[in-house]
Motif scaffolding. Structure first.
Motif, short mmCIF file in Angstrom:
data_model
loop_
_atom_site.label_atom_id
_atom_site.label_comp_id
_atom_site.label_asym_id
_atom_site.label_seq_id
_atom_site.Cartn_x
_atom_site.Cartn_y
_atom_site.Cartn_z
N ILE A 188 -3.05 3.60 8.95
CA ILE A 188 -1.67 3.38 8.55
C ILE A 188 -1.51 1.97 7.99
O ILE A 188 -2.13 1.03 8.49
N ASN A 189 -0.72 1.85 6.93
CA ASN A 189 -0.51 0.55 6.29
C ASN A 189 0.98 0.23 6.32
O ASN A 189 1.76 0.75 5.53
N LEU A 190 1.37 -0.65 7.24
CA LEU A 190 2.77 -1.06 7.34
C LEU A 190 3.08 -2.26 6.44
O LEU A 190 4.20 -2.77 6.46
N ALA B 293 -0.75 -4.44 13.19
CA ALA B 293 -0.51 -5.89 13.17
C ALA B 293 -0.89 -6.48 11.81
O ALA B 293 -0.18 -7.33 11.27
N VAL B 294 -2.00 -6.01 11.25
CA VAL B 294 -2.42 -6.48 9.92
C VAL B 294 -1.39 -6.11 8.87
O VAL B 294 -1.04 -6.91 8.00
N GLY B 295 -0.85 -4.89 8.97
CA GLY B 295 0.15 -4.46 8.00
C GLY B 295 1.40 -5.31 8.04
O GLY B 295 1.95 -5.69 7.00
N ILE B 296 1.88 -5.63 9.24
CA ILE B 296 3.07 -6.47 9.37
C ILE B 296 2.81 -7.85 8.79
O ILE B 296 3.66 -8.43 8.10
N ALA B 297 1.63 -8.41 9.07
CA ALA B 297 1.28 -9.73 8.55
C ALA B 297 1.24 -9.72 7.02
O ALA B 297 1.77 -10.63 6.36
#
Length: 308
Positions: free
Chosen positions: A42-44, A98-102
């Motif tokens: 998933i990519n946020l 977490a990576v997506g949010i960053a």
């Protein structure tokens, strides 16, 4: 002819036109994210990718005079962000959410910083097709003026559905998304497949962002996006990872977003802000209806962390 000359008939007409315009970025982002999530990731960070795509498309279109070149560059910028997301997520003990949010925060901030000189200049817009040529009513002509990117997105939805079910790449993508161990046993690298899928999802998000700056609303400013990227993730879950359902869900959300302006055009001003909140209420309802603690979500890839 004034805006209320066709009376209440203008409401469904305005909702139809708004559904098409507003749904276009959702359609591209959700189709790309559907491919990414089919691989089990998933990519946020798509909100940041969307805004970077909008900024880069507008800048390239302004400098070159070619909006289509701007769309291409927006896609390439999105691809870079997708590869960056995939590369970081391939590291041990790294959480993809977490990576997506960053990356969402990074992309948004970078776009606003680099796009400051583009606030005033006017770039050429993407072309549209006038399907309302047969009518003398300006409202009908405006409602049936459909952008080329929307038509491309409508064509891509069934193509993606066919490719997922009938091509070797579609089979590999589904195997990786359902079981990494099974993919490795068959000789496929889950990390490599997810890299390609996430990069492709970024490309589609970048193209979706180009629509915002080069057609509707057709300018560059810091308030251009209002959560389309992150909302598209909810639409993918609601669509059960089906490309055609992504199309219908995008149109539904676009129509909900157009409800407030459509009612205002016929003089309904009471509860205007409440009607404008309709798409976000719809998003909450989608998330609630899609959640379950007792069963696996139908159609969900087995490796997708948010569905476990």
């Amino acid at each position: 002819m004034d805006e209320t000359s066709i009376g209440w008939w203008g409401v469904p007409l305005a909702i139809f036109a708004g559904a098409i315009r507003i749904s276009t970025p959702f359609l591209f982002v959700s189709l790309g994210e559907m491919v990414t999530e089919k691989s089990g990731r998933i990519n946020l960070g798509l909100e940041g990718t969307l805004i970077m795509g909008a900024m880069s498309a507008y800048g390239i279109a302004y400098l070159t005079g070619s909006p289509w070149l701007g769309v291409l560059v927006a896609g390439l910028v999105g691809t870079i962000f997708g590869m960056l997301h995939a590369g970081i997520c391939s590291l041990p003990k790294v959480n993809d959410i977490a990576v997506g949010i960053a990356l969402m925060l990074f992309g948004t901030g970078l776009a606003f910083y680099l796009g400051k000189p583009l606030v005033q200049p006017q770039a050429p817009n993407l072309p549209s097709f006038n399907f309302g040529w047969w009518s003398d009513l300006q409202q009908v002509q405006s409602a049936l003026k459909i952008n080329a990117l929307f038509i491309i997105g409508v064509v891509l939805a069934p193509v993606f559905l066919w490719a997922l079910r009938n091509t070797r790449w579609g089979l590999i993508l589904r195997i990786v998304g359902d079981s990494s161990d099974a993919a490795r046993a068959m000789g496929y690298s889950p990390l490599a497949v997810r890299l390609v899928a996430t990069a492709f999802g970024g490309f589609m998000a970048g193209v979706g962002g180009s629509f915002l700056s080069l057609y509707y609303p057709g300018s560059w400013n810091e308030g251009l996006s209002s959560g389309q990227g992150i909302t598209a993730v909810a639409l993918v879950i609601f669509a059960r990872w089906n490309p055609m359902n992504c199309l219908w869900a995008s149109l539904l959300f676009g129509g909900a977003s157009a409800l407030g302006p459509a009612l205002q055009s016929v003089g309904v001003t009471q509860g205007y802000y409440l009607f404008n909140a309709a798409p976000y209420v719809l998003t909450l309802l989608i998330l609630i209806l899609s959640s379950s603690s007792h069963r696996h979500i139908a159609g969900a890839p087995g490796e997708l962390s948010v569905t476990r």
